[in-house]
Design a protein around this motif. Structure first.
Motif, PDB file in Angstrom:
ATOM      1  N   THR A  60       1.094  -1.031  -0.094  1.00  0.00           N
ATOM      2  CA  THR A  60      -0.255   0.012   0.079  1.00  0.00           C
ATOM      3  C   THR A  60       0.968   1.100   0.240  1.00  0.00           C
ATOM      4  OG1 THR A  60      -1.765   1.260   0.429  1.00  0.00           O
ATOM      5  CG2 THR A  60       0.110   0.116   2.467  1.00  0.00           C
ATOM      6  N   LYS A  61       0.619   2.625  -0.568  1.00  0.00           N
ATOM      7  CA  LYS A  61       1.208   3.864  -0.382  1.00  0.00           C
ATOM      8  C   LYS A  61       0.750   4.260   1.052  1.00  0.00           C
ATOM      9  CE  LYS A  61      -0.422   7.196  -2.387  1.00  0.00           C
ATOM     10  NZ  LYS A  61      -0.850   7.840  -3.654  1.00  0.00           N
ATOM     11  N   THR A  62       1.461   5.008   1.679  1.00  0.00           N
ATOM     12  CA  THR A  62       1.602   6.174   2.839  1.00  0.00           C
ATOM     13  C   THR A  62       0.717   7.323   2.081  1.00  0.00           C
ATOM     14  OG1 THR A  62       3.446   6.677   3.154  1.00  0.00           O
ATOM     15  CG2 THR A  62       3.605   4.580   4.424  1.00  0.00           C
ATOM     16  N   LYS A  63       0.332   8.435   3.721  1.00  0.00           N
ATOM     17  CA  LYS A  63       0.547   9.761   3.728  1.00  0.00           C
ATOM     18  C   LYS A  63       1.570  10.797   2.346  1.00  0.00           C
ATOM     19  CE  LYS A  63      -2.041  13.816   5.575  1.00  0.00           C
ATOM     20  NZ  LYS A  63      -2.358  14.260   6.897  1.00  0.00           N
ATOM     21  N   ASP A  64       3.260  10.188   2.876  1.00  0.00           N
ATOM     22  CA  ASP A  64       3.816  10.800   1.898  1.00  0.00           C
ATOM     23  C   ASP A  64       4.777  10.232   0.852  1.00  0.00           C
ATOM     24  OD1 ASP A  64       4.481   8.883   3.766  1.00  0.00           O
ATOM     25  OD2 ASP A  64       6.296   9.794   4.692  1.00  0.00           O
ATOM     26  N   ASN A  65       3.309   8.871   0.235  1.00  0.00           N
ATOM     27  CA  ASN A  65       3.675   8.777  -1.018  1.00  0.00           C
ATOM     28  C   ASN A  65       4.912   8.276  -0.453  1.00  0.00           C
ATOM     29  OD1 ASN A  65       1.482  10.125  -1.745  1.00  0.00           O
ATOM     30  ND2 ASN A  65       2.587  11.747  -2.771  1.00  0.00           N
ATOM     31  N   VAL A  66       4.665   7.439  -0.389  1.00  0.00           N
ATOM     32  CA  VAL A  66       6.251   5.924   0.059  1.00  0.00           C
ATOM     33  C   VAL A  66       5.275   5.203  -0.271  1.00  0.00           C
ATOM     34  CG1 VAL A  66       7.928   5.006   1.031  1.00  0.00           C
ATOM     35  CG2 VAL A  66       7.552   7.907   1.587  1.00  0.00           C
ATOM     36  N   PHE A  67       5.629   4.281  -0.811  1.00  0.00           N
ATOM     37  CA  PHE A  67       4.918   2.757  -1.193  1.00  0.00           C
ATOM     38  C   PHE A  67       5.530   1.754  -0.406  1.00  0.00           C
ATOM     39  CE2 PHE A  67       3.479   3.992  -4.993  1.00  0.00           C
ATOM     40  CZ  PHE A  67       2.536   3.822  -5.040  1.00  0.00           C
ATOM     41  N   ASP A 103      -8.629  -4.533   2.944  1.00  0.00           N
ATOM     42  CA  ASP A 103      -9.216  -3.983   3.024  1.00  0.00           C
ATOM     43  C   ASP A 103      -8.582  -2.861   4.239  1.00  0.00           C
ATOM     44  OD1 ASP A 103     -12.081  -2.376   2.661  1.00  0.00           O
ATOM     45  OD2 ASP A 103     -12.093  -3.509   4.161  1.00  0.00           O
ATOM     46  N   VAL A 104      -8.713  -3.741   5.488  1.00  0.00           N
ATOM     47  CA  VAL A 104      -8.197  -2.230   6.483  1.00  0.00           C
ATOM     48  C   VAL A 104      -6.887  -1.516   6.207  1.00  0.00           C
ATOM     49  CG1 VAL A 104      -8.108  -2.628   9.322  1.00  0.00           C
ATOM     50  CG2 VAL A 104      -9.617  -4.409   8.308  1.00  0.00           C
ATOM     51  N   VAL A 105      -5.575  -2.461   6.218  1.00  0.00           N
ATOM     52  CA  VAL A 105      -4.449  -1.600   6.261  1.00  0.00           C
ATOM     53  C   VAL A 105      -4.684  -1.235   5.129  1.00  0.00           C
ATOM     54  CG1 VAL A 105      -2.282  -2.419   5.438  1.00  0.00           C
ATOM     55  CG2 VAL A 105      -3.089  -4.152   6.497  1.00  0.00           C
ATOM     56  N   ARG A 106      -5.450  -1.160   3.684  1.00  0.00           N
ATOM     57  CA  ARG A 106      -4.934  -0.489   2.935  1.00  0.00           C
ATOM     58  C   ARG A 106      -6.044   0.802   2.963  1.00  0.00           C
ATOM     59  NH1 ARG A 106      -5.158  -4.480  -2.714  1.00  0.00           N
ATOM     60  NH2 ARG A 106      -2.382  -4.573  -2.467  1.00  0.00           N
ATOM     61  N   ALA A 107      -6.907   0.931   4.018  1.00  0.00           N
ATOM     62  CA  ALA A 107      -7.796   1.831   5.279  1.00  0.00           C
ATOM     63  C   ALA A 107      -6.882   2.104   5.227  1.00  0.00           C
ATOM     64  CB  ALA A 107      -9.181   1.339   4.716  1.00  0.00           C
ATOM     65  N   SER A 108      -6.272   2.372   6.351  1.00  0.00           N
ATOM     66  CA  SER A 108      -5.768   2.989   7.455  1.00  0.00           C
ATOM     67  C   SER A 108      -4.091   2.957   7.537  1.00  0.00           C
ATOM     68  CB  SER A 108      -5.184   2.025   8.888  1.00  0.00           C
ATOM     69  OG  SER A 108      -6.091   1.070   9.383  1.00  0.00           O
ATOM     70  N   VAL A 109      -3.314   2.853   6.763  1.00  0.00           N
ATOM     71  CA  VAL A 109      -1.672   3.091   6.303  1.00  0.00           C
ATOM     72  C   VAL A 109      -1.950   4.118   5.521  1.00  0.00           C
ATOM     73  CG1 VAL A 109       0.244   2.431   4.757  1.00  0.00           C
ATOM     74  CG2 VAL A 109      -1.316   0.824   6.211  1.00  0.00           C
ATOM     75  N   PRO A 110      -2.643   4.673   4.368  1.00  0.00           N
ATOM     76  CA  PRO A 110      -2.934   5.505   3.728  1.00  0.00           C
ATOM     77  C   PRO A 110      -2.900   7.054   3.781  1.00  0.00           C
ATOM     78  CG  PRO A 110      -3.653   4.355   1.845  1.00  0.00           C
ATOM     79  CD  PRO A 110      -3.875   3.334   3.686  1.00  0.00           C
ATOM     80  N   ARG A 111      -3.509   7.272   5.754  1.00  0.00           N
ATOM     81  CA  ARG A 111      -3.750   7.831   6.525  1.00  0.00           C
ATOM     82  C   ARG A 111      -3.025   8.609   7.138  1.00  0.00           C
ATOM     83  NH1 ARG A 111      -8.506   5.462   7.606  1.00  0.00           N
ATOM     84  NH2 ARG A 111      -8.030   5.070   9.590  1.00  0.00           N
ATOM     85  N   MET A 112      -1.165   7.655   6.556  1.00  0.00           N
ATOM     86  CA  MET A 112      -0.307   8.061   8.327  1.00  0.00           C
ATOM     87  C   MET A 112       0.673   8.367   6.841  1.00  0.00           C
ATOM     88  SD  MET A 112      -0.625   4.425  10.099  1.00  0.00           S
ATOM     89  CE  MET A 112      -1.980   4.332  11.154  1.00  0.00           C
ATOM     90  N   ILE A 113       1.845   9.291   7.228  1.00  0.00           N
ATOM     91  CA  ILE A 113       2.825   9.134   7.382  1.00  0.00           C
ATOM     92  C   ILE A 113       3.920   7.761   7.331  1.00  0.00           C
ATOM     93  CG2 ILE A 113       3.238  11.716   6.894  1.00  0.00           C
ATOM     94  CD1 ILE A 113       4.479  11.552   9.141  1.00  0.00           C
ATOM     95  N   LEU A 114       4.825   8.018   7.126  1.00  0.00           N
ATOM     96  CA  LEU A 114       5.458   6.394   6.764  1.00  0.00           C
ATOM     97  C   LEU A 114       6.452   6.581   8.043  1.00  0.00           C
ATOM     98  CD1 LEU A 114       7.336   4.057   5.568  1.00  0.00           C
ATOM     99  CD2 LEU A 114       9.065   5.446   5.232  1.00  0.00           C
ATOM    100  N   ASP A 115       6.769   7.417   9.577  1.00  0.00           N
ATOM    101  CA  ASP A 115       7.331   7.396   9.948  1.00  0.00           C
ATOM    102  C   ASP A 115       6.206   6.580  11.210  1.00  0.00           C
ATOM    103  OD1 ASP A 115      10.046   7.881   9.788  1.00  0.00           O
ATOM    104  OD2 ASP A 115       9.497   9.954  10.217  1.00  0.00           O
ATOM    105  N   ILE A 148       1.572  -7.504  13.163  1.00  0.00           N
ATOM    106  CA  ILE A 148       2.176  -6.395  12.137  1.00  0.00           C
ATOM    107  C   ILE A 148       3.867  -7.144  12.402  1.00  0.00           C
ATOM    108  CG2 ILE A 148       2.413  -4.199  10.830  1.00  0.00           C
ATOM    109  CD1 ILE A 148      -0.704  -5.157  10.956  1.00  0.00           C
ATOM    110  N   VAL A 149       4.086  -8.012  11.841  1.00  0.00           N
ATOM    111  CA  VAL A 149       4.831  -8.545  12.061  1.00  0.00           C
ATOM    112  C   VAL A 149       6.804  -7.743  11.316  1.00  0.00           C
ATOM    113  CG1 VAL A 149       3.951 -11.018  12.944  1.00  0.00           C
ATOM    114  CG2 VAL A 149       5.192 -10.421  10.158  1.00  0.00           C
ATOM    115  N   ASP A 150       5.873  -6.771  10.316  1.00  0.00           N
ATOM    116  CA  ASP A 150       7.327  -6.416   9.511  1.00  0.00           C
ATOM    117  C   ASP A 150       6.589  -5.819   8.228  1.00  0.00           C
ATOM    118  OD1 ASP A 150       9.725  -5.333   8.367  1.00  0.00           O
ATOM    119  OD2 ASP A 150       9.473  -7.766   6.761  1.00  0.00           O
ATOM    120  N   ILE A 151       7.288  -4.239   8.443  1.00  0.00           N
ATOM    121  CA  ILE A 151       6.872  -3.042   7.495  1.00  0.00           C
ATOM    122  C   ILE A 151       8.067  -2.731   6.343  1.00  0.00           C
ATOM    123  CG2 ILE A 151       6.543  -0.734   7.307  1.00  0.00           C
ATOM    124  CD1 ILE A 151       5.446  -1.519  10.316  1.00  0.00           C
ATOM    125  N   GLU A 152       7.720  -2.898   5.233  1.00  0.00           N
ATOM    126  CA  GLU A 152       9.160  -3.048   4.238  1.00  0.00           C
ATOM    127  C   GLU A 152       8.743  -1.676   2.976  1.00  0.00           C
ATOM    128  OE1 GLU A 152       9.333  -6.954   2.707  1.00  0.00           O
ATOM    129  OE2 GLU A 152       9.560  -7.726   4.679  1.00  0.00           O
TER     130      GLU A 152
END
Length: 289
Positions: A60-67, A103-115, A148-152
């Motif tokens: 998915t993609k974060t709010k600051d456009n990082v995949f 569905d949940v991850v792609r709805a939650s993560v785009p509202r946050m920046i990478l940090d 959530i075991v890993d964020i790459e």
């Protein structure tokens, strides 16, 4: 498990779904059961009651456009009380769970920046667990734990983050090195100042000792040799000191040859020059005072 002569064995932590003429009849627990197949009774299938784990990789993609690729680990199991729903309502529960996680991850993560994604991964896991629990309870499954075991992040982003971290650490190291060098220079300057001060004190004491020695020599010579004036005694002492100095210079390993004027006139000139130098020095000190 096997079916031999109408007997059916169900293993531990497993249930078997019994049907009669194609209709659900009952759920059989672990043990040996009678299944009269000749009367239209058969085993539709088995269902494990053990906790199972499913790892889901979601990009998915974060709010600051990082995949980023988020890896969620979901632990779930079926209950004996809801075994009928777990067996009949879902064809493939693992794929169903994957869909909800996506569905949940792609709805939650785009509202946050990478940090924030790294800092709030527990909140993401909690949200996923709540949504899965509400959805899968209807189908007879319990969600035991969601992690959530890993964020790459993308490889280029990871390199950039490492470079930023390395630059920050380098700045700290440079600042500490500069402070250490500053402290070293200050201590070195203090040491040099103290050494020069002590050297000056030593030279002053040395000159005072020389003056005291000359004075004592003049007084002793005048007392022991009547008729001599202090000036004559002083000339002789100065000439003696002059020749002792020349002797030391000639004995030095760094000087092999020294040219000096020789003869009575030259000795008188040397004494005269030394005396004049001393008198000029005394006159300068008197003027200064």
């Amino acid at each position: 498990m096997g079916q031999v002569f109408g007997l059916y064995q169900v293993d531990q932590s497993t249930i078997a779904v019994k049907e009669k003429f194609g209709k659900f009849s009952t759920v059989m627990g672990p043990g040996c059961h009678c299944v009269p197949w000749c009367c239209g009774v058969n085993i539709a299938g088995v269902l494990s009651l053990r906790v199972q784990q499913l790892d889901v990789r979601c990009e998915t993609k974060t709010k600051d456009n990082v995949f980023v690729t988020v890896v969620a680990s979901v632990q779930y199991r079926a209950h004996l009380d809801t075994a009928e729903d777990a067996f009949y309502k879902l064809t493939n529960p693992r794929e169903q769970i994957k869909s909800y996680v996506f569905d949940v991850v792609r709805a939650s993560v785009p509202r946050m920046i990478l940090d924030d994604v790294f800092e709030q991964k527990n909140e993401i896991a909690k949200t996923v667990a709540e949504e899965l629990e509400k959805a899968m309870r209807t189908y007879g499954y319990e969600i035991v734990q969601t992690l959530i075991v890993d964020i790459e992040p993308d490889e280029t982003v990871k390199r950039a983050m490492n470079e930023i971290n390395a630059a920050a650490r380098l700045r700290v190291a440079t600042r500490e090195r500069a402070e250490a060098e500053k402290t070293l220079q200050v201590k070195r300057a203090e040491g040099e100042a103290e050494a020069k001060y002590l050297s000056g004190v030593g030279i002053a004491r040395q000159r005072q000792a020389i003056v005291d020695g000359l004075r004592e020599s003049v007084l002793a010579f005048s007392d022991n040799v009547p008729g001599t004036s202090p000036k004559e005694v002083m000339d002789m002492v100065l000439v003696t000191q002059y020749f002792d100095t020349m002797k030391e210079i000639g004995a030095s390993s760094r000087n092999s040859t020294v040219f000096i004027p020789h003869g009575p006139g030259a000795v008188r000139d040397v004494a005269e020059q030394i005396r004049n130098g001393l008198l000029q020095g005394d006159a300068g000190r008197t003027t200064t005072h």
